[in-house]
Scaffold this motif. Structure first.
Motif, PDB file in Angstrom:
ATOM      1  N   LEU A  88       0.800  14.901  -7.455  1.00  0.00           N
ATOM      2  CA  LEU A  88       1.046  13.470  -7.254  1.00  0.00           C
ATOM      3  C   LEU A  88       0.438  12.956  -5.956  1.00  0.00           C
ATOM      4  N   ASN A  89      -0.144  13.842  -5.158  1.00  0.00           N
ATOM      5  CA  ASN A  89      -0.859  13.405  -3.950  1.00  0.00           C
ATOM      6  C   ASN A  89      -2.246  12.945  -4.371  1.00  0.00           C
ATOM      7  N   ARG A  90      -2.398  11.679  -4.605  1.00  0.00           N
ATOM      8  CA  ARG A  90      -3.647  11.156  -5.169  1.00  0.00           C
ATOM      9  C   ARG A  90      -3.971   9.794  -4.581  1.00  0.00           C
ATOM     10  N   LEU A  91      -4.094   9.760  -3.271  1.00  0.00           N
ATOM     11  CA  LEU A  91      -4.549   8.542  -2.624  1.00  0.00           C
ATOM     12  C   LEU A  91      -5.935   8.186  -3.146  1.00  0.00           C
ATOM     13  N   PRO A  92      -6.297   6.912  -3.155  1.00  0.00           N
ATOM     14  CA  PRO A  92      -7.569   6.470  -3.764  1.00  0.00           C
ATOM     15  C   PRO A  92      -8.766   7.280  -3.276  1.00  0.00           C
ATOM     16  N   GLY A  93      -9.430   7.936  -4.220  1.00  0.00           N
ATOM     17  CA  GLY A  93     -10.616   8.712  -3.891  1.00  0.00           C
ATOM     18  C   GLY A  93     -10.334   9.998  -3.155  1.00  0.00           C
ATOM     19  N   TYR A  94      -9.070  10.391  -3.072  1.00  0.00           N
ATOM     20  CA  TYR A  94      -8.727  11.575  -2.294  1.00  0.00           C
ATOM     21  C   TYR A  94      -7.574  12.338  -2.957  1.00  0.00           C
ATOM     22  N   PRO A  95      -7.800  12.872  -4.160  1.00  0.00           N
ATOM     23  CA  PRO A  95      -6.739  13.619  -4.840  1.00  0.00           C
ATOM     24  C   PRO A  95      -6.518  14.988  -4.191  1.00  0.00           C
ATOM     25  N   TYR A  96      -5.389  15.577  -4.491  1.00  0.00           N
ATOM     26  CA  TYR A  96      -5.088  16.927  -4.002  1.00  0.00           C
ATOM     27  C   TYR A  96      -6.174  17.882  -4.495  1.00  0.00           C
ATOM     28  N   SER A  97      -6.685  18.707  -3.601  1.00  0.00           N
ATOM     29  CA  SER A  97      -7.816  19.578  -3.947  1.00  0.00           C
ATOM     30  C   SER A  97      -7.490  21.061  -3.855  1.00  0.00           C
ATOM     31  N   GLY A  98      -6.222  21.397  -3.633  1.00  0.00           N
ATOM     32  CA  GLY A  98      -5.838  22.795  -3.525  1.00  0.00           C
ATOM     33  C   GLY A  98      -5.674  23.458  -4.881  1.00  0.00           C
ATOM     34  N   ASP A  99      -5.168  24.691  -4.864  1.00  0.00           N
ATOM     35  CA  ASP A  99      -5.010  25.451  -6.104  1.00  0.00           C
ATOM     36  C   ASP A  99      -3.548  25.624  -6.511  1.00  0.00           C
ATOM     37  N   ASP A 100      -2.653  24.870  -5.890  1.00  0.00           N
ATOM     38  CA  ASP A 100      -1.233  24.963  -6.219  1.00  0.00           C
ATOM     39  C   ASP A 100      -0.716  23.581  -6.598  1.00  0.00           C
ATOM     40  N   HIS A 101      -1.151  23.098  -7.753  1.00  0.00           N
ATOM     41  CA  HIS A 101      -0.844  21.721  -8.159  1.00  0.00           C
ATOM     42  C   HIS A 101       0.646  21.483  -8.382  1.00  0.00           C
ATOM     43  N   ASP A 102       1.392  22.518  -8.744  1.00  0.00           N
ATOM     44  CA  ASP A 102       2.826  22.359  -8.966  1.00  0.00           C
ATOM     45  C   ASP A 102       3.649  22.738  -7.744  1.00  0.00           C
ATOM     46  N   GLY A 103       2.979  23.041  -6.627  1.00  0.00           N
ATOM     47  CA  GLY A 103       3.685  23.399  -5.403  1.00  0.00           C
ATOM     48  C   GLY A 103       4.105  22.180  -4.608  1.00  0.00           C
ATOM     49  N   PHE A 104       4.656  22.410  -3.416  1.00  0.00           N
ATOM     50  CA  PHE A 104       5.185  21.336  -2.585  1.00  0.00           C
ATOM     51  C   PHE A 104       4.690  21.525  -1.152  1.00  0.00           C
ATOM     52  N   LEU A 105       4.043  20.515  -0.622  1.00  0.00           N
ATOM     53  CA  LEU A 105       3.488  20.607   0.717  1.00  0.00           C
ATOM     54  C   LEU A 105       4.577  20.717   1.783  1.00  0.00           C
ATOM     55  N   THR A 106       4.254  21.417   2.863  1.00  0.00           N
ATOM     56  CA  THR A 106       5.107  21.390   4.039  1.00  0.00           C
ATOM     57  C   THR A 106       4.816  20.099   4.801  1.00  0.00           C
ATOM     58  N   SER A 107       5.616  19.814   5.807  1.00  0.00           N
ATOM     59  CA  SER A 107       5.376  18.600   6.585  1.00  0.00           C
ATOM     60  C   SER A 107       4.020  18.662   7.285  1.00  0.00           C
ATOM     61  N   ARG A 108       3.651  19.833   7.784  1.00  0.00           N
ATOM     62  CA  ARG A 108       2.359  19.985   8.460  1.00  0.00           C
ATOM     63  C   ARG A 108       1.207  19.772   7.482  1.00  0.00           C
ATOM     64  N   GLU A 109       1.346  20.297   6.272  1.00  0.00           N
ATOM     65  CA  GLU A 109       0.311  20.114   5.261  1.00  0.00           C
ATOM     66  C   GLU A 109       0.195  18.659   4.832  1.00  0.00           C
ATOM     67  N   MET A 110       1.325  17.957   4.821  1.00  0.00           N
ATOM     68  CA  MET A 110       1.290  16.537   4.475  1.00  0.00           C
ATOM     69  C   MET A 110       0.566  15.749   5.549  1.00  0.00           C
ATOM     70  N   VAL A 111       0.810  16.072   6.804  1.00  0.00           N
ATOM     71  CA  VAL A 111       0.095  15.429   7.909  1.00  0.00           C
ATOM     72  C   VAL A 111      -1.405  15.680   7.776  1.00  0.00           C
ATOM     73  N   ASP A 112      -1.776  16.917   7.476  1.00  0.00           N
ATOM     74  CA  ASP A 112      -3.195  17.258   7.325  1.00  0.00           C
ATOM     75  C   ASP A 112      -3.822  16.467   6.174  1.00  0.00           C
ATOM     76  N   TYR A 113      -3.070  16.302   5.087  1.00  0.00           N
ATOM     77  CA  TYR A 113      -3.583  15.539   3.939  1.00  0.00           C
ATOM     78  C   TYR A 113      -3.843  14.083   4.321  1.00  0.00           C
ATOM     79  N   LEU A 114      -2.898  13.464   5.038  1.00  0.00           N
ATOM     80  CA  LEU A 114      -3.070  12.072   5.444  1.00  0.00           C
ATOM     81  C   LEU A 114      -4.189  11.922   6.477  1.00  0.00           C
ATOM     82  N   ASP A 115      -4.274  12.872   7.411  1.00  0.00           N
ATOM     83  CA  ASP A 115      -5.361  12.832   8.398  1.00  0.00           C
ATOM     84  C   ASP A 115      -6.713  12.975   7.711  1.00  0.00           C
ATOM     85  N   GLY A 116      -6.784  13.880   6.732  1.00  0.00           N
ATOM     86  CA  GLY A 116      -8.032  14.074   6.000  1.00  0.00           C
ATOM     87  C   GLY A 116      -8.430  12.840   5.224  1.00  0.00           C
ATOM     88  N   TYR A 117      -7.448  12.154   4.647  1.00  0.00           N
ATOM     89  CA  TYR A 117      -7.723  10.919   3.917  1.00  0.00           C
ATOM     90  C   TYR A 117      -8.312   9.863   4.845  1.00  0.00           C
TER      91      TYR A 117
END
Length: 212
Positions: free
Chosen positions: A19-48
């Motif tokens: 469900l992490n699918r900001l416009p043009g920036y979907p989740y690109s990892g290999d654990d689609h049914d997993g759950f990000l940690t807070s640090r991983e969520m920060v990294d995802y938003l920073d990367g976006y």
């Protein structure tokens, strides 16, 4: 910023990674049914933000906003910003809420809000009462129980969902049904909004719920 500095050490997101699918920036990892940690969520938003050079100004308090004609003027402590639109996204829970009754509890009882919780070893020894049976409460209660504490969980009336149904995460089904596009004020009964609670996080191979 709350993901960066106000989430406990073992915190996990509630929504699955697909469900992490900001416009043009979907989740690109290999654990689609997993759950990000807070640090991983920060990294995802920073990367976006980096992906399209978003002009992010962090650590910049907004002092006031005023509409002038067809645009807004935003005053900050480093100058003005002129914009056609303003989104106030602080949310409803940006400040910890401590019920007034907390002041009547004897001082010998240590109190801490989830916003300041880090890990079991940071709490005084003894039994723990966790007030709130939502995502934060149940995650923290299970972590404390797993650390050998005696834990009491005080829960509200939010509906319980299974984490998975017919091999799919329950949020996949709700997404496919268009439920995330439904606004609260369009429900036949506003009280039914409490039935829209998100399911509790999956912990290992088991669902984390009030039943478990």
């Amino acid at each position: 910023e709350s993901w960066r500095s106000h989430r406990w050490k073992s915190f996990r997101m509630v929504s699955p990674n697909f469900l992490n699918r900001l416009p043009g920036y979907p989740y690109s990892g290999d654990d689609h049914d997993g759950f990000l940690t807070s640090r991983e969520m920060v990294d995802y938003l920073d990367g976006y933000a980096r992906s399209f050079g978003a002009p992010v100004h962090d650590s910049t308090p907004v002092l006031s906003i005023k509409q002038e004609g067809d645009h807004f003027v935003v005053w900050t402590d480093v100058g003005e910003i002129h914009t056609r639109a303003v989104v106030v996204a602080t949310g409803a829970h940006q400040r910890p809420f401590i019920p007034p009754i907390a002041s009547s509890i004897p001082t010998r009882v240590s109190q801490i809000h989830a916003d300041r919780y880090w890990e079991p070893d940071h709490l005084p020894k003894g039994d723990v009462l966790v007030v709130g049976g939502g995502q934060s409460g149940t995650q923290i209660a299970l972590e404390l129980r797993s650390a050998g504490r005696a834990v009491y969980l005080s829960a509200g009336r939010c509906a319980w969902y299974p984490r998975r149904l017919y091999g799919r995460d329950i949020l996949w089904w709700r997404d496919q049904m268009g439920e995330f596009e439904t606004l609260v004020d369009t429900l036949p009964d506003p009280a039914a909004a409490r039935l829209a609670c998100t399911p509790l996080i999956r912990w290992g191979e088991k669902d984390l719920s009030l039943r478990t």
